[in-house]
Design an enzyme around this catalytic site. Sequence first.
Site, PDB file in Angstrom:
ATOM      1  N   TYR A 166      14.863  30.689   6.545  1.00 41.68           N
ATOM      2  CA  TYR A 166      13.711  31.472   7.003  1.00 41.68           C
ATOM      3  C   TYR A 166      13.792  31.728   8.502  1.00 41.68           C
ATOM      4  O   TYR A 166      14.074  30.822   9.287  1.00 41.68           O
ATOM      5  CB  TYR A 166      12.407  30.713   6.712  1.00 41.68           C
ATOM      6  CG  TYR A 166      12.084  30.604   5.251  1.00 41.68           C
ATOM      7  CD1 TYR A 166      11.804  31.741   4.486  1.00 41.68           C
ATOM      8  CD2 TYR A 166      12.046  29.360   4.625  1.00 41.68           C
ATOM      9  CE1 TYR A 166      11.492  31.639   3.133  1.00 41.68           C
ATOM     10  CE2 TYR A 166      11.728  29.242   3.277  1.00 41.68           C
ATOM     11  CZ  TYR A 166      11.457  30.385   2.532  1.00 41.68           C
ATOM     12  OH  TYR A 166      11.157  30.270   1.207  1.00 41.68           O
ATOM     13  N   ARG A 170     -10.877  -0.099  15.288  1.00 37.08           N
ATOM     14  CA  ARG A 170     -11.267   0.653  14.087  1.00 37.08           C
ATOM     15  C   ARG A 170     -12.160  -0.244  13.233  1.00 37.08           C
ATOM     16  O   ARG A 170     -13.265  -0.546  13.677  1.00 37.08           O
ATOM     17  CB  ARG A 170     -10.046   1.249  13.356  1.00 37.08           C
ATOM     18  CG  ARG A 170      -8.925   0.285  13.050  1.00 37.08           C
ATOM     19  CD  ARG A 170      -7.760   0.951  12.287  1.00 37.08           C
ATOM     20  NE  ARG A 170      -7.052  -0.076  11.544  1.00 37.08           N
ATOM     21  CZ  ARG A 170      -5.861   0.080  10.970  1.00 37.08           C
ATOM     22  NH1 ARG A 170      -5.235   1.244  11.031  1.00 37.08           N
ATOM     23  NH2 ARG A 170      -5.291  -0.895  10.311  1.00 37.08           N
ATOM     24  N   LYS A 193       0.845  -1.198   0.000  1.00 35.11           N
ATOM     25  CA  LYS A 193       0.000   0.000   0.000  1.00 35.11           C
ATOM     26  C   LYS A 193       0.883   1.252   0.000  1.00 35.11           C
ATOM     27  O   LYS A 193       2.104   1.164   0.213  1.00 35.11           O
ATOM     28  CB  LYS A 193      -0.895  -0.004   1.243  1.00 35.11           C
ATOM     29  CG  LYS A 193      -0.121   0.106   2.567  1.00 35.11           C
ATOM     30  CD  LYS A 193      -1.028  -0.135   3.764  1.00 35.11           C
ATOM     31  CE  LYS A 193      -0.241  -0.077   5.061  1.00 35.11           C
ATOM     32  NZ  LYS A 193      -1.084  -0.495   6.216  1.00 35.11           N
ATOM     33  N   MET A 251      10.882  24.285   1.577  1.00 32.26           N
ATOM     34  CA  MET A 251      10.060  23.373   0.769  1.00 32.26           C
ATOM     35  C   MET A 251      10.910  22.569  -0.211  1.00 32.26           C
ATOM     36  O   MET A 251      10.700  21.370  -0.402  1.00 32.26           O
ATOM     37  CB  MET A 251       8.988  24.155  -0.001  1.00 32.26           C
ATOM     38  CG  MET A 251       7.981  23.266  -0.713  1.00 32.26           C
ATOM     39  SD  MET A 251       6.834  24.174  -1.764  1.00 32.26           S
ATOM     40  CE  MET A 251       5.929  25.156  -0.569  1.00 32.26           C
TER      41      MET A 251
END
Length: 383
Positions: A264, A139, A42, A314
Amino acid sequence: MTPAPHLALLRAARARIDLDRLAANYEAIASAAGLPVMPVVKSDAYGHGAATVGRALVARGAPRLAVAYVEEAVGLRQSGITVPIVVLAGFAPGQVTVLVQYDLTPVVSTPQTLAALIAHRGGDKRLRAHVKVDTGMGRLGFTTDALVEAALRLRDSGIEVEGLMTHLASADEDATVTARQLDRFDDAIVRLAGRGLRPPLLHACNSAGLAFVRKTHTLVRPGLLVYGVKPRPLSPEIDVKPVMQVSADISLVKDVPVGTRVSYGGRWVAKRPSRIATLPIGYEDGVPRTDRMRDEGAFRVGSGRVPVAGTVCMDLTMVDVTDRPDVVDGSEAVLFGDDPHAWDLAAWAGTTSWEILTSVGSRVPRVYAQGGRIVHVESRYKP
Ligand SMILES: *Cc1c(COP(=O)(O)O)cnc(C)c1O
């Protein structure tokens, strides 16, 4: 590594996937478990690339694969994988036709999906399903009473109940809780048998659960361990090695004077004349953007670690290479792999190795190696 020519067209950051290690891990798990292994692929095989990894595991003898969602299974079918695929996390009621079309094996774990499957019976293709009992995860899954009822309704509707499964909540933390869950699973097996239902596939064990496999089980379904990362702290004694290594080549090394602020917010300040290297990889690519990564995190260049300098951006991350005169423009810096390990990064990020692997961004090319050479490259962008 000498880059193959086509790699030169891609950005100078990549996830290297070692298919030999993947195969060795699969075999180590299979021999330790003593049962067939259904690798969990997955989330794009935990970031390793589901199509290539799925094909490699099937080539090694994996009898079936597991994914979370229907779309992931369809992707595997479209990449030519024909072994049975179990869809673990359920399906939307409208997706029954897709399950049938692609010959997928759903796990039925809710009244809604039970009803959707039964409503579809009578199609020309025979449906097969696994049913899930909730033994303590809280769950998805039926109580044992509801499970027996659900399995009988499936059978009476002509749907084959091929499997019974449950999921362990604390196999990496608490052996007592795990034993209690497995007792409940054994009880569910007995209860189904009492009604004439004996599904051939009985599975409960994820990677951490491999330490607790019981004689009643007929299949295991590890994910993390297949990728060579052990769950901690109660890790099964199986010898596996990390399959993925994420790295980037330094874009620029620059000398900066005392007092220079980096990144930053200017939270990293040079206390001495320093050499700062900028790496073409950032939080979009999976570098954790946490205070701890900024203050304690490191990459590895050659045989030594270099500390992160300033807030992770980023697309870019800076490291302090003042003590490493050997580091130059183009030097390769490793985010994680053997060292740092996914668990190191997880500590700096305040998370787990599962999240570290699945956070490697889709714009990072996947470069597959086998027998010491690059055999395949996957990139979202085709230069
Ligand atoms: C993800 C998943 C697994 C594999 O878990 P690992 O801890 O990665 O081994 C097994 N079973 C189910 C139901 C899952 O969702």
